[in-house]
Motif scaffolding. Structure first.
Motif, mmCIF file in Angstrom:
data_model
loop_
_atom_site.group_PDB
_atom_site.id
_atom_site.type_symbol
_atom_site.label_atom_id
_atom_site.label_comp_id
_atom_site.label_asym_id
_atom_site.label_seq_id
_atom_site.Cartn_x
_atom_site.Cartn_y
_atom_site.Cartn_z
ATOM 1 N N GLY A 129 0.686 -1.290 -0.017
ATOM 2 C CA GLY A 129 -0.083 -0.024 -0.029
ATOM 3 C C GLY A 129 1.018 1.318 0.082
ATOM 4 O O GLY A 129 0.168 2.416 -0.126
ATOM 5 N N SER A 164 4.321 3.555 -0.765
ATOM 6 C CA SER A 164 4.862 4.271 -2.410
ATOM 7 C C SER A 164 6.487 4.250 -2.460
ATOM 8 O O SER A 164 7.128 4.339 -1.336
ATOM 9 C CB SER A 164 4.648 5.688 -2.530
ATOM 10 N N VAL A 190 0.583 -2.929 -13.791
ATOM 11 C CA VAL A 190 0.917 -1.629 -13.060
ATOM 12 C C VAL A 190 0.282 -0.398 -13.510
ATOM 13 O O VAL A 190 0.334 0.561 -12.781
ATOM 14 C CB VAL A 190 2.496 -1.277 -13.219
ATOM 15 N N ARG A 247 -1.381 2.373 -11.115
ATOM 16 C CA ARG A 247 -0.543 2.606 -9.850
ATOM 17 C C ARG A 247 0.994 3.178 -10.203
ATOM 18 O O ARG A 247 1.441 3.890 -9.275
ATOM 19 C CB ARG A 247 -0.314 1.263 -9.360
ATOM 20 N N PHE A 248 1.571 2.966 -11.063
ATOM 21 C CA PHE A 248 2.906 3.549 -11.508
ATOM 22 C C PHE A 248 2.755 4.626 -12.571
ATOM 23 O O PHE A 248 2.168 4.374 -13.382
ATOM 24 C CB PHE A 248 3.843 2.190 -11.901
ATOM 25 N N MET A 302 5.823 4.744 -7.822
ATOM 26 C CA MET A 302 5.195 3.443 -7.713
ATOM 27 C C MET A 302 4.190 3.695 -6.424
ATOM 28 O O MET A 302 4.939 3.935 -5.052
ATOM 29 C CB MET A 302 6.065 2.369 -7.144
ATOM 30 N N ASN A 303 2.845 3.792 -6.773
ATOM 31 C CA ASN A 303 2.143 3.942 -5.717
ATOM 32 C C ASN A 303 1.105 2.605 -5.241
ATOM 33 O O ASN A 303 1.290 1.620 -6.213
ATOM 34 C CB ASN A 303 1.013 5.094 -5.793
ATOM 35 N N SER A 304 0.503 2.233 -4.072
ATOM 36 C CA SER A 304 -0.288 1.332 -3.810
ATOM 37 C C SER A 304 0.399 -0.025 -4.258
ATOM 38 O O SER A 304 -0.073 -0.796 -4.828
ATOM 39 C CB SER A 304 -1.589 1.393 -4.921
ATOM 40 N N LEU A 305 1.613 -0.258 -3.788
ATOM 41 C CA LEU A 305 2.363 -1.369 -3.918
ATOM 42 C C LEU A 305 1.876 -2.441 -3.344
ATOM 43 O O LEU A 305 1.466 -2.415 -2.256
ATOM 44 C CB LEU A 305 3.939 -0.932 -3.414
ATOM 45 N N LYS A 306 2.372 -3.633 -3.789
ATOM 46 C CA LYS A 306 1.749 -4.826 -3.567
ATOM 47 C C LYS A 306 3.092 -5.697 -3.649
ATOM 48 O O LYS A 306 4.092 -5.374 -4.057
ATOM 49 C CB LYS A 306 0.602 -5.574 -5.086
ATOM 50 N N ASP A 313 4.926 -6.595 -6.435
ATOM 51 C CA ASP A 313 5.900 -5.806 -7.141
ATOM 52 C C ASP A 313 7.317 -6.197 -6.693
ATOM 53 O O ASP A 313 8.133 -5.439 -7.032
ATOM 54 C CB ASP A 313 5.423 -4.544 -6.803
#
Length: 116
Positions: free
Chosen positions: A15, A17, A63, A66-67, A82-86, A89
């Protein structure tokens, strides 16, 4: 000699960045298309995002939204926000660039680890 130097990787919670940067060493070099690839353990290197010198972009479906890839041509630098990372990733992120009159080059990579 052309060198691509990445920075900005690290450990982040799901979640969160991160912002990756990649600079092409030497002001005499001109970068055309630039991009980010990643490789997770046991997998092949895959495209994350690319950007042309004119600013056109393309993203992997995984991505999109999100990216964000961007570049500063005056600084010969490409970024990956990079946002909302999982967790998926997680991997080593590599910078790639087509250097005019010199060919295609890779950086050494920067590790991104996303924890749950």
């Amino acid at each position: 000699q052309v060198q691509l130097v990445e920075s900005g990787g690290g450990l982040v919670q799901a979640g969160g960045s991160l912002r990756l940067s990649c600079v092409v060493s030497g002001s005499i070099f001109v970068a055309d298309a630039m991009g980010w690839y990643r490789q997770a353990p046991g997998t092949q290197r895959e495209l994350v995002a690319v950007i042309t010198s004119g600013g056109s972009t393309n993203y992997a479906d995984s991505v999109k939204g999100r990216f964000t890839i961007s570049r500063d041509n005056a600084k010969n630098t490409v970024y990956l926000q990079m946002n909302s990372l999982k967790r998926e990733d997680t991997g080593v992120y590599y910078c790639n660039a087509d250097i005019r009159l010199h060919g295609n080059y890779w950086g050494k990579g920067t590790l991104v680890t996303v924890s749950s």
